[in-house]
Write an enzyme that holds these catalytic residues in place. Structure first.
Site, mmCIF file in Angstrom:
data_model
loop_
_atom_site.group_PDB
_atom_site.id
_atom_site.type_symbol
_atom_site.label_atom_id
_atom_site.label_comp_id
_atom_site.label_asym_id
_atom_site.label_seq_id
_atom_site.Cartn_x
_atom_site.Cartn_y
_atom_site.Cartn_z
ATOM 1 N N ASP A 10 0.866 -1.180 0.000
ATOM 2 C CA ASP A 10 0.000 0.000 0.000
ATOM 3 C C ASP A 10 0.905 1.233 0.000
ATOM 4 O OD1 ASP A 10 0.918 0.217 2.593
ATOM 5 O OD2 ASP A 10 -1.073 0.266 3.523
ATOM 6 N N CYS A 67 3.119 -3.306 4.076
ATOM 7 C CA CYS A 67 2.245 -2.188 4.442
ATOM 8 C C CYS A 67 2.919 -1.478 5.618
ATOM 9 C CB CYS A 67 0.824 -2.646 4.746
ATOM 10 S SG CYS A 67 0.628 -3.772 6.135
ATOM 11 N N THR A 69 2.453 -1.643 9.038
ATOM 12 C CA THR A 69 2.814 -2.563 10.116
ATOM 13 C C THR A 69 3.126 -3.969 9.628
ATOM 14 O OG1 THR A 69 0.509 -3.167 10.334
ATOM 15 C CG2 THR A 69 1.307 -1.386 11.770
ATOM 16 N N HIS A 100 10.461 -23.731 9.287
ATOM 17 C CA HIS A 100 9.356 -24.382 9.994
ATOM 18 C C HIS A 100 8.019 -24.288 9.269
ATOM 19 C CE1 HIS A 100 11.296 -24.461 14.267
ATOM 20 N NE2 HIS A 100 12.210 -24.574 13.315
#
Ligand code: RB5
Length: 143
Positions: A10, A67, A69, A100
């Site tokens: 974004d 973005c 965060t 993993h």
């Protein structure tokens, strides 16, 4: 290492996306840019859907989403079947999400990370193989 990647962001992740894109291209990786294409305010689910949808449909083996965060993009991407999107904050999470979780989408927060950390995360996510074994059984259970 994968030879093609789809990337999206974004507005909050736009500058970082451009930096990551140039870095991947400098390594000879073909990069499909799903947008956005400027720092003008946009809605992150549009770009999360573009990248996660392409990975889910098998059009790209791997994707990267950025973005502010990394949280919004993670929420969106993990709604798509076959997508294992990992929000990474450091070298440990970047390595572990490959070993993993066989993470096929890397998510980063542009308001969380500086470029040296992002570069380190991208390198580890690109180059760390899935460990398989007991982790393969667990990943299969997700689907
Ligand atoms: C945009 O302001 C911000 O909400 C977005 O980039 C992201 O952090 C959402 O999770």
């Amino acid at each position: 290492m994968t030879d093609k990647i789809i990337i999206g962001s974004d507005h909050a992740g736009f500058a970082a996306k451009e930096q990551v894109k140039a870095y991947l291209q400098s390594k000879g990786i073909a990069v499909e840019d799903a947008g956005c294409h400027s720092a003008e305010s946009v809605h992150y689910p549009i770009y999360g859907k573009a990248v996660a949808g392409a990975v889910s449909r098998g059009e790209y083996p791997r994707g990267i989403l950025i973005c502010g965060t990394g949280i919004g993009m993670s929420i969106v991407a993990n709604k798509f079947p076959g997508v294992r999107a990992a929000l990474c904050h450091n070298a440990f999470t970047a390595q572990a999400c490959r070993e993993h979780n066989d993470a096929n989408i890397l998510v980063m927060g542009a308001r969380v990370l500086e470029w040296p950390q992002m570069k380190e995360i991208v390198d580890l996510w690109l180059n760390t193989p899935f460990a398989g074994g007991r982790h393969a059984e667990r990943v299969a259970m997700i689907e």
